[in-house]
Design a protein around this motif. Structure first.
Motif, PDB file in Angstrom:
ATOM      1  N   GLU A 156     -13.675  -1.816   1.050  1.00 16.04           N
ATOM      2  CA  GLU A 156     -12.334  -2.385   1.057  1.00 16.04           C
ATOM      3  C   GLU A 156     -11.644  -2.017  -0.258  1.00 16.04           C
ATOM      4  O   GLU A 156     -12.175  -2.285  -1.332  1.00 16.04           O
ATOM      5  CB  GLU A 156     -12.385  -3.908   1.203  1.00 16.04           C
ATOM      6  CG  GLU A 156     -12.902  -4.379   2.546  1.00 16.04           C
ATOM      7  CD  GLU A 156     -12.886  -5.901   2.651  1.00 16.04           C
ATOM      8  OE1 GLU A 156     -12.652  -6.560   1.610  1.00 16.04           O
ATOM      9  OE2 GLU A 156     -13.109  -6.424   3.758  1.00 16.04           O
ATOM     10  N   ILE A 157     -10.491  -1.397  -0.148  1.00 16.08           N
ATOM     11  CA  ILE A 157      -9.702  -1.048  -1.319  1.00 16.08           C
ATOM     12  C   ILE A 157      -8.553  -2.043  -1.420  1.00 16.08           C
ATOM     13  O   ILE A 157      -7.628  -2.037  -0.601  1.00 16.08           O
ATOM     14  CB  ILE A 157      -9.153   0.392  -1.208  1.00 16.08           C
ATOM     15  CG1 ILE A 157     -10.287   1.390  -0.944  1.00 16.08           C
ATOM     16  CG2 ILE A 157      -8.366   0.758  -2.459  1.00 16.08           C
ATOM     17  CD1 ILE A 157     -11.322   1.477  -2.040  1.00 16.08           C
ATOM     18  N   ARG A 158      -8.622  -2.935  -2.402  1.00 15.07           N
ATOM     19  CA  ARG A 158      -7.586  -3.951  -2.585  1.00 15.07           C
ATOM     20  C   ARG A 158      -6.565  -3.433  -3.594  1.00 15.07           C
ATOM     21  O   ARG A 158      -6.898  -3.171  -4.747  1.00 15.07           O
ATOM     22  CB  ARG A 158      -8.207  -5.265  -3.053  1.00 15.07           C
ATOM     23  CG  ARG A 158      -9.188  -5.842  -2.032  1.00 15.07           C
ATOM     24  CD  ARG A 158      -9.728  -7.199  -2.416  1.00 15.07           C
ATOM     25  NE  ARG A 158     -10.589  -7.710  -1.349  1.00 15.07           N
ATOM     26  CZ  ARG A 158     -10.154  -8.369  -0.277  1.00 15.07           C
ATOM     27  NH1 ARG A 158      -8.856  -8.605  -0.143  1.00 15.07           N
ATOM     28  NH2 ARG A 158     -10.998  -8.788   0.656  1.00 15.07           N
ATOM     29  N   HIS A 159      -5.335  -3.307  -3.114  1.00 12.55           N
ATOM     30  CA  HIS A 159      -4.295  -2.682  -3.929  1.00 12.55           C
ATOM     31  C   HIS A 159      -3.015  -3.515  -3.845  1.00 12.55           C
ATOM     32  O   HIS A 159      -2.416  -3.647  -2.772  1.00 12.55           O
ATOM     33  CB  HIS A 159      -4.037  -1.248  -3.408  1.00 12.55           C
ATOM     34  CG  HIS A 159      -3.092  -0.448  -4.256  1.00 12.55           C
ATOM     35  ND1 HIS A 159      -3.454   0.101  -5.461  1.00 12.55           N
ATOM     36  CD2 HIS A 159      -1.790  -0.106  -4.050  1.00 12.55           C
ATOM     37  CE1 HIS A 159      -2.418   0.762  -5.967  1.00 12.55           C
ATOM     38  NE2 HIS A 159      -1.395   0.643  -5.141  1.00 12.55           N
TER      39      HIS A 159
ATOM     40  N   LEU B  41       0.813  -1.213   0.000  1.00  8.70           N
ATOM     41  CA  LEU B  41       0.000   0.000   0.000  1.00  8.70           C
ATOM     42  C   LEU B  41       0.850   1.268   0.000  1.00  8.70           C
ATOM     43  O   LEU B  41       0.329   2.371  -0.202  1.00  8.70           O
ATOM     44  CB  LEU B  41      -0.933   0.023   1.218  1.00  8.70           C
ATOM     45  CG  LEU B  41      -2.028  -1.039   1.259  1.00  8.70           C
ATOM     46  CD1 LEU B  41      -2.777  -0.988   2.588  1.00  8.70           C
ATOM     47  CD2 LEU B  41      -3.002  -0.857   0.091  1.00  8.70           C
ATOM     48  N   SER B  42       2.144   1.117   0.267  1.00  9.94           N
ATOM     49  CA  SER B  42       3.029   2.276   0.263  1.00  9.94           C
ATOM     50  C   SER B  42       3.118   2.831  -1.154  1.00  9.94           C
ATOM     51  O   SER B  42       3.416   2.108  -2.106  1.00  9.94           O
ATOM     52  CB  SER B  42       4.420   1.879   0.766  1.00  9.94           C
ATOM     53  OG  SER B  42       5.224   3.022   0.935  1.00  9.94           O
TER      54      SER B  42
ATOM     55  N   VAL C 230      -4.981  -4.656   1.611  1.00 10.19           N
ATOM     56  CA  VAL C 230      -6.314  -4.069   1.748  1.00 10.19           C
ATOM     57  C   VAL C 230      -6.251  -2.818   2.636  1.00 10.19           C
ATOM     58  O   VAL C 230      -5.652  -2.831   3.711  1.00 10.19           O
ATOM     59  CB  VAL C 230      -7.323  -5.072   2.344  1.00 10.19           C
ATOM     60  CG1 VAL C 230      -8.707  -4.418   2.472  1.00 10.19           C
ATOM     61  CG2 VAL C 230      -7.400  -6.321   1.473  1.00 10.19           C
ATOM     62  N   LEU C 231      -6.897  -1.757   2.157  1.00 15.69           N
ATOM     63  CA  LEU C 231      -7.097  -0.525   2.927  1.00 15.69           C
ATOM     64  C   LEU C 231      -8.591  -0.318   3.097  1.00 15.69           C
ATOM     65  O   LEU C 231      -9.358  -0.504   2.145  1.00 15.69           O
ATOM     66  CB  LEU C 231      -6.493   0.668   2.176  1.00 15.69           C
ATOM     67  CG  LEU C 231      -6.840   2.067   2.703  1.00 15.69           C
ATOM     68  CD1 LEU C 231      -5.960   2.394   3.910  1.00 15.69           C
ATOM     69  CD2 LEU C 231      -6.644   3.121   1.613  1.00 15.69           C
TER      70      LEU C 231
ATOM     71  N   GLU D 183       0.061  10.775  -0.714  1.00 15.10           N
ATOM     72  CA  GLU D 183       0.746   9.521  -0.991  1.00 15.10           C
ATOM     73  C   GLU D 183       1.021   8.822   0.348  1.00 15.10           C
ATOM     74  O   GLU D 183       1.752   9.340   1.187  1.00 15.10           O
ATOM     75  CB  GLU D 183       2.071   9.762  -1.732  1.00 15.10           C
ATOM     76  CG  GLU D 183       2.748   8.460  -2.127  1.00 15.10           C
ATOM     77  CD  GLU D 183       3.973   8.678  -2.993  1.00 15.10           C
ATOM     78  OE1 GLU D 183       5.021   8.081  -2.705  1.00 15.10           O
ATOM     79  OE2 GLU D 183       3.863   9.464  -3.967  1.00 15.10           O
ATOM     80  N   LEU D 184       0.349   7.677   0.540  1.00 15.03           N
ATOM     81  CA  LEU D 184       0.563   6.913   1.773  1.00 15.03           C
ATOM     82  C   LEU D 184       1.932   6.237   1.754  1.00 15.03           C
ATOM     83  O   LEU D 184       2.358   5.719   0.718  1.00 15.03           O
ATOM     84  CB  LEU D 184      -0.537   5.880   1.932  1.00 15.03           C
ATOM     85  CG  LEU D 184      -1.981   6.381   2.012  1.00 15.03           C
ATOM     86  CD1 LEU D 184      -2.927   5.227   2.299  1.00 15.03           C
ATOM     87  CD2 LEU D 184      -2.123   7.472   3.067  1.00 15.03           C
TER      88      LEU D 184
END
Length: 406
Positions: free
Chosen positions: A282-285, A180-181, A289-290, A403-404
């Motif tokens: 749920e954001i799957r990236h 997720l970074s 998951v975020l 930007e995480l």
């Protein structure tokens, strides 16, 4: 409310008449009569955007709204300039009063005029006396205040109506999974579509967001100052928003102010924008998951609704990071109690117009930019539009890409 606006306009213009008309003109003259008429016209124009324009509708009332709101901006800075000048005015008044109490300073008697010799012309008649000192100072103060007001408002309009500033803000999240970074979240709020801002404004915002190549787009409330029946065409360019995981919206106080919240939810659904009403997605990236959650605005409580943090955040996997969309920064207290990692908000406009930029700090934990309450980070965007006068001083419109980072 309309009655209060009219009364306030009358009282303010009574004081403006004293400073700009009575103190700068001679009694009974044409200039004083013209000034009085101008003050009446100004009072009507200042009240028109909130009293007359709503009855006319955004399209019909647009010319009057533009004139009224621009004039409100001029009036704000005219009043501020005149208030600042009250200080030297008071000092001069005190000094003048002291001189009168001490009596006039004696002056030596002037010598008798000499009798001109035969055939010599008499001395020239002295020119007419200039306006007295008080009249001169009052006119100078009025002209200075007017110049300051017009210049400041003009600069503020160029800022408010120009392209929003794009801010790139890296935010570190404790425990963020490495996949997720680098996740990019575009944040925009407070578009305030209405009599002054229409379809072209939305098209510009969409174009600028799409250029950021964001993974998620978040619209954090106050989309419009009206209902879809009036403003749907202005919002339709939102259907062209581009991102990896979609565009999301939460309601702001203005959606409820104009009784259009439910209608806007339906309208945005048709444009492909998901409204989070006390819920999460749920954001799957890249295999991680975020959680992206959103709550209704505090003002929804007046309509039997409101933010429900338990519903939006309850039962989730607490090992996953969660980003919360909540229109008002003051909602951070509840967000922190529910273990939110990052809250995204708008509402403040960054204060929009100095000195309101300073006053806004009294009511919000963060007015603009990044802050923190307990273990929850809070990012507040200035918003991309404006409310009231089309003026921004000390608070540029903006679109942010967060930007995480792990």
């Amino acid at each position: 409310m309309n009655l209060l606006i009219v009364v306030a306009s009358v009282l303010v213009h009574r004081w403006l008449w004293v400073r700009l008309v009575r103190d700068t003109t001679r009694p009974g003259g044409t200039a004083r009569r013209v000034g009085a008429i101008a003050m009446v016209a100004s009072a009507v124009l200042a009240a028109a955007p909130r009293v007359l324009v709503p009855a006319l509708g955004p399209a019909t009332g647009r010319p009057l709204a533009w004139a009224g709101y621009v004039w409100l901006g001029v009036l704000l800075y005219l009043i501020l300039a005149l208030l600042v000048m009250e200080v030297p005015r008071a000092v001069l008044g005190i000094r003048s009063l002291a001189r009168r109490r001490n009596g006039p300073v004696p002056t030596p008697a002037a010598p008798a005029p000499a009798t001109p010799a035969p055939g010599v012309a008499p001395p020239a008649t002295p020119p007419p006396a200039r306006p007295d000192r008080r009249l001169f100072l009052s006119r100078a103060a009025a002209l200075t205040a007017g110049g300051i007001a017009v210049t400041t408002t003009g600069f503020g309009m160029l800022t408010a109506l120009g392209d929003p500033v794009v801010k790139r803000v890296p935010i570190r999240i404790a425990g963020l999974a490495r996949p997720l970074s680098g996740l990019r979240i575009a944040v925009v709020s407070d578009l305030h579509l209405g009599p002054l801002l229409g379809r072209a404004h939305t098209e510009r915002i969409v174009r600028m967001i799409n250029a950021l190549e964001a993974d998620i787009v978040t619209v954090v409330g106050d989309l419009a100052d009206g209902t879809p029946s009036e403003l749907a065409p202005a919002a339709r360019p939102l259907r062209h928003l581009e991102s990896t995981h979609g565009a999301f919206f939460v309601t702001g106080n203005h959606e409820y102010m104009f009784d259009g919240a439910e209608a806007w939810v339906d309208e945005l659904h048709g444009l492909g924008v998901t409204t989070l009403l006390n819920e999460r997605r749920e954001i799957r990236h890249h295999g991680a998951v975020l959680d992206l959650a959103g709550v209704e605005d505090l003002s929804a409580a007046e309509h039997g609704r409101g933010p429900d943090y338990d519903r939006a955040l309850g039962g989730r996997d607490t090992d996953r990071p969660v980003v919360l969309m909540a229109h008002q920064p003051v909602m951070i207290e509840e967000a922190a109690r529910h273990g939110v990692d990052l809250q995204l908000s708008g509402h403040t406009h960054g204060g929009q117009m100095f000195p309101l930029t300073e006053l806004t700090k009294l009511a919000n934990p963060v007015v603009s930019g990044l802050g923190k309450v307990d273990n929850t980070q809070l990012y507040v965007t200035n918003g991309a539009g404006f409310f009231g006068p089309p003026v921004r001083i000390g608070a540029d419109p903006e679109i942010t890409v967060i930007e995480l980072r792990a």
